[in-house]
Design a protein around this motif. Sequence first.
Motif, PDB file in Angstrom:
ATOM      1  N   ILE A   1       0.846  -1.203   0.000  1.00  0.00           N
ATOM      2  CA  ILE A   1       0.000   0.000   0.000  1.00  0.00           C
ATOM      3  C   ILE A   1       0.878   1.248   0.000  1.00  0.00           C
ATOM      4  CG2 ILE A   1      -1.625   1.355   1.388  1.00  0.00           C
ATOM      5  CD1 ILE A   1      -2.859  -1.349   2.249  1.00  0.00           C
ATOM      6  N   ARG A   2       1.949   1.240   0.810  1.00  0.00           N
ATOM      7  CA  ARG A   2       2.865   2.374   0.870  1.00  0.00           C
ATOM      8  C   ARG A   2       3.595   2.579  -0.460  1.00  0.00           C
ATOM      9  NH1 ARG A   2       4.429   3.889   6.275  1.00  0.00           N
ATOM     10  NH2 ARG A   2       3.130   2.778   7.752  1.00  0.00           N
ATOM     11  N   ILE A   3       3.985   1.490  -1.109  1.00  0.00           N
ATOM     12  CA  ILE A   3       4.666   1.607  -2.409  1.00  0.00           C
ATOM     13  C   ILE A   3       3.731   2.224  -3.442  1.00  0.00           C
ATOM     14  CG2 ILE A   3       5.613   0.286  -4.339  1.00  0.00           C
ATOM     15  CD1 ILE A   3       6.805  -1.638  -2.240  1.00  0.00           C
ATOM     16  N   ILE A   4       2.508   1.730  -3.501  1.00  0.00           N
ATOM     17  CA  ILE A   4       1.535   2.257  -4.470  1.00  0.00           C
ATOM     18  C   ILE A   4       1.241   3.729  -4.195  1.00  0.00           C
ATOM     19  CG2 ILE A   4      -0.875   2.097  -5.231  1.00  0.00           C
ATOM     20  CD1 ILE A   4      -0.563  -1.001  -4.765  1.00  0.00           C
ATOM     21  N   LEU A   5       1.004   4.079  -2.930  1.00  0.00           N
ATOM     22  CA  LEU A   5       0.728   5.481  -2.591  1.00  0.00           C
ATOM     23  C   LEU A   5       1.929   6.374  -2.872  1.00  0.00           C
ATOM     24  CD1 LEU A   5      -1.324   5.221   0.713  1.00  0.00           C
ATOM     25  CD2 LEU A   5      -2.124   5.935  -1.525  1.00  0.00           C
ATOM     26  N   GLY A   6       3.126   5.899  -2.556  1.00  0.00           N
ATOM     27  CA  GLY A   6       4.332   6.688  -2.807  1.00  0.00           C
ATOM     28  C   GLY A   6       4.519   6.988  -4.278  1.00  0.00           C
ATOM     29  N   VAL A   7       4.367   5.959  -5.110  1.00  0.00           N
ATOM     30  CA  VAL A   7       4.509   6.151  -6.557  1.00  0.00           C
ATOM     31  C   VAL A   7       3.405   7.070  -7.079  1.00  0.00           C
ATOM     32  CG1 VAL A   7       4.389   4.956  -8.782  1.00  0.00           C
ATOM     33  CG2 VAL A   7       5.731   3.977  -6.920  1.00  0.00           C
ATOM     34  N   LEU A   8       2.194   6.908  -6.577  1.00  0.00           N
ATOM     35  CA  LEU A   8       1.077   7.760  -7.006  1.00  0.00           C
ATOM     36  C   LEU A   8       1.321   9.226  -6.633  1.00  0.00           C
ATOM     37  CD1 LEU A   8      -1.771   7.915  -8.233  1.00  0.00           C
ATOM     38  CD2 LEU A   8      -2.661   7.512  -5.939  1.00  0.00           C
ATOM     39  N   ILE A   9       1.791   9.472  -5.420  1.00  0.00           N
ATOM     40  CA  ILE A   9       2.064  10.846  -4.986  1.00  0.00           C
ATOM     41  C   ILE A   9       3.167  11.474  -5.838  1.00  0.00           C
ATOM     42  CG2 ILE A   9       2.969  12.245  -3.084  1.00  0.00           C
ATOM     43  CD1 ILE A   9       1.521  10.255  -1.188  1.00  0.00           C
ATOM     44  N   ILE A  10       4.227  10.701  -6.106  1.00  0.00           N
ATOM     45  CA  ILE A  10       5.315  11.213  -6.940  1.00  0.00           C
ATOM     46  C   ILE A  10       4.822  11.495  -8.355  1.00  0.00           C
ATOM     47  CG2 ILE A  10       7.509  10.590  -8.024  1.00  0.00           C
ATOM     48  CD1 ILE A  10       8.179   9.085  -5.398  1.00  0.00           C
ATOM     49  N   ALA A  11       4.013  10.594  -8.910  1.00  0.00           N
ATOM     50  CA  ALA A  11       3.477  10.797 -10.261  1.00  0.00           C
ATOM     51  C   ALA A  11       2.594  12.039 -10.325  1.00  0.00           C
ATOM     52  CB  ALA A  11       2.691   9.561 -10.704  1.00  0.00           C
ATOM     53  N   LEU A  12       1.757  12.245  -9.306  1.00  0.00           N
ATOM     54  CA  LEU A  12       0.912  13.442  -9.282  1.00  0.00           C
ATOM     55  C   LEU A  12       1.755  14.704  -9.146  1.00  0.00           C
ATOM     56  CD1 LEU A  12      -2.073  12.236  -7.070  1.00  0.00           C
ATOM     57  CD2 LEU A  12      -2.111  12.785  -9.515  1.00  0.00           C
ATOM     58  N   GLY A  13       2.840  14.617  -8.402  1.00  0.00           N
ATOM     59  CA  GLY A  13       3.752  15.757  -8.283  1.00  0.00           C
ATOM     60  C   GLY A  13       4.360  16.127  -9.624  1.00  0.00           C
ATOM     61  N   PHE A  14       4.757  15.104 -10.404  1.00  0.00           N
ATOM     62  CA  PHE A  14       5.286  15.366 -11.743  1.00  0.00           C
ATOM     63  C   PHE A  14       4.204  15.918 -12.664  1.00  0.00           C
ATOM     64  CE2 PHE A  14       8.839  12.337 -10.855  1.00  0.00           C
ATOM     65  CZ  PHE A  14       9.866  13.215 -11.134  1.00  0.00           C
ATOM     66  N   TYR A  15       3.014  15.320 -12.593  1.00  0.00           N
ATOM     67  CA  TYR A  15       1.925  15.744 -13.475  1.00  0.00           C
ATOM     68  C   TYR A  15       1.543  17.202 -13.233  1.00  0.00           C
ATOM     69  CZ  TYR A  15      -2.608  15.878 -15.772  1.00  0.00           C
ATOM     70  OH  TYR A  15      -3.664  16.217 -16.578  1.00  0.00           O
ATOM     71  N   TYR A  16       1.417  17.572 -11.956  1.00  0.00           N
ATOM     72  CA  TYR A  16       1.035  18.943 -11.629  1.00  0.00           C
ATOM     73  C   TYR A  16       2.238  19.865 -11.467  1.00  0.00           C
ATOM     74  CZ  TYR A  16      -3.711  17.311 -10.945  1.00  0.00           C
ATOM     75  OH  TYR A  16      -4.963  16.779 -11.129  1.00  0.00           O
ATOM     76  N   GLN A  17       3.427  19.354 -11.736  1.00  0.00           N
ATOM     77  CA  GLN A  17       4.673  20.110 -11.628  1.00  0.00           C
ATOM     78  C   GLN A  17       4.758  20.810 -10.278  1.00  0.00           C
ATOM     79  OE1 GLN A  17       4.812  22.631 -15.068  1.00  0.00           O
ATOM     80  NE2 GLN A  17       5.113  20.906 -16.458  1.00  0.00           N
ATOM     81  N   SER A  18       4.603  19.990  -9.221  1.00  0.00           N
ATOM     82  CA  SER A  18       4.595  20.496  -7.856  1.00  0.00           C
ATOM     83  C   SER A  18       5.669  19.793  -7.031  1.00  0.00           C
ATOM     84  CB  SER A  18       3.221  20.247  -7.226  1.00  0.00           C
ATOM     85  OG  SER A  18       3.252  20.504  -5.855  1.00  0.00           O
ATOM     86  N   TRP A  19       6.250  20.533  -6.107  1.00  0.00           N
ATOM     87  CA  TRP A  19       7.228  19.962  -5.192  1.00  0.00           C
ATOM     88  C   TRP A  19       6.576  19.043  -4.179  1.00  0.00           C
ATOM     89  CZ3 TRP A  19      12.234  19.789  -5.846  1.00  0.00           C
ATOM     90  CH2 TRP A  19      12.821  20.699  -6.720  1.00  0.00           C
ATOM     91  N   TRP A  20       5.269  19.058  -4.059  1.00  0.00           N
ATOM     92  CA  TRP A  20       4.570  18.180  -3.128  1.00  0.00           C
ATOM     93  C   TRP A  20       4.797  16.712  -3.474  1.00  0.00           C
ATOM     94  CZ3 TRP A  20       2.725  19.450   1.436  1.00  0.00           C
ATOM     95  CH2 TRP A  20       2.439  20.782   1.679  1.00  0.00           C
ATOM     96  N   GLY A  21       5.174  16.434  -4.696  1.00  0.00           N
ATOM     97  CA  GLY A  21       5.460  15.058  -5.098  1.00  0.00           C
ATOM     98  C   GLY A  21       6.642  14.457  -4.360  1.00  0.00           C
ATOM     99  N   VAL A  22       7.502  15.304  -3.826  1.00  0.00           N
ATOM    100  CA  VAL A  22       8.661  14.822  -3.069  1.00  0.00           C
ATOM    101  C   VAL A  22       8.211  14.072  -1.812  1.00  0.00           C
ATOM    102  CG1 VAL A  22      10.745  15.569  -1.854  1.00  0.00           C
ATOM    103  CG2 VAL A  22      10.089  16.679  -3.977  1.00  0.00           C
ATOM    104  N   ILE A  23       7.039  14.402  -1.306  1.00  0.00           N
ATOM    105  CA  ILE A  23       6.514  13.730  -0.120  1.00  0.00           C
ATOM    106  C   ILE A  23       6.321  12.235  -0.389  1.00  0.00           C
ATOM    107  CG2 ILE A  23       4.495  13.589   1.406  1.00  0.00           C
ATOM    108  CD1 ILE A  23       4.289  16.617   1.192  1.00  0.00           C
ATOM    109  N   GLY A  24       6.186  11.837  -1.637  1.00  0.00           N
ATOM    110  CA  GLY A  24       6.029  10.429  -1.990  1.00  0.00           C
ATOM    111  C   GLY A  24       7.224   9.587  -1.603  1.00  0.00           C
ATOM    112  N   ILE A  25       8.351  10.225  -1.334  1.00  0.00           N
ATOM    113  CA  ILE A  25       9.546   9.490  -0.912  1.00  0.00           C
ATOM    114  C   ILE A  25       9.341   8.876   0.476  1.00  0.00           C
ATOM    115  CG2 ILE A  25      11.982   9.773  -0.262  1.00  0.00           C
ATOM    116  CD1 ILE A  25      12.143  11.926  -2.455  1.00  0.00           C
ATOM    117  N   VAL A  26       8.564   9.516   1.320  1.00  0.00           N
ATOM    118  CA  VAL A  26       8.365   9.048   2.698  1.00  0.00           C
ATOM    119  C   VAL A  26       7.695   7.669   2.727  1.00  0.00           C
ATOM    120  CG1 VAL A  26       7.247   9.523   4.912  1.00  0.00           C
ATOM    121  CG2 VAL A  26       8.372  11.368   3.645  1.00  0.00           C
TER     122      VAL A  26
END
Length: 65
Positions: A12-37
């Motif tokens: 679940i954490r892997i899927i959420l992390g990848v999803l958060i990072i992908a959304l960060g790239f899509y919206y060109q936002s630094w919030w995607g870095v949170i997906g690393i956690v």
Amino acid sequence: MKKNVGNVDMWIRIILGVLIIALGFYYQSWWGVIGIVPLATAFMHWCPIYLPFGISTCKKETAGK
């Protein structure tokens, strides 16, 4: 460090992390870095937030094994 993240929790954490990072790239936002956690906690099998609450999603080992 004692493991406190089980297999289902890890995936679940892997899927959420990848999803958060992908959304960060899509919206060109630094919030995607949170997906690393969630990715880091999944690969380490350890979550520091679980410690104060005594939570563990790992299966309990039996005494004979």
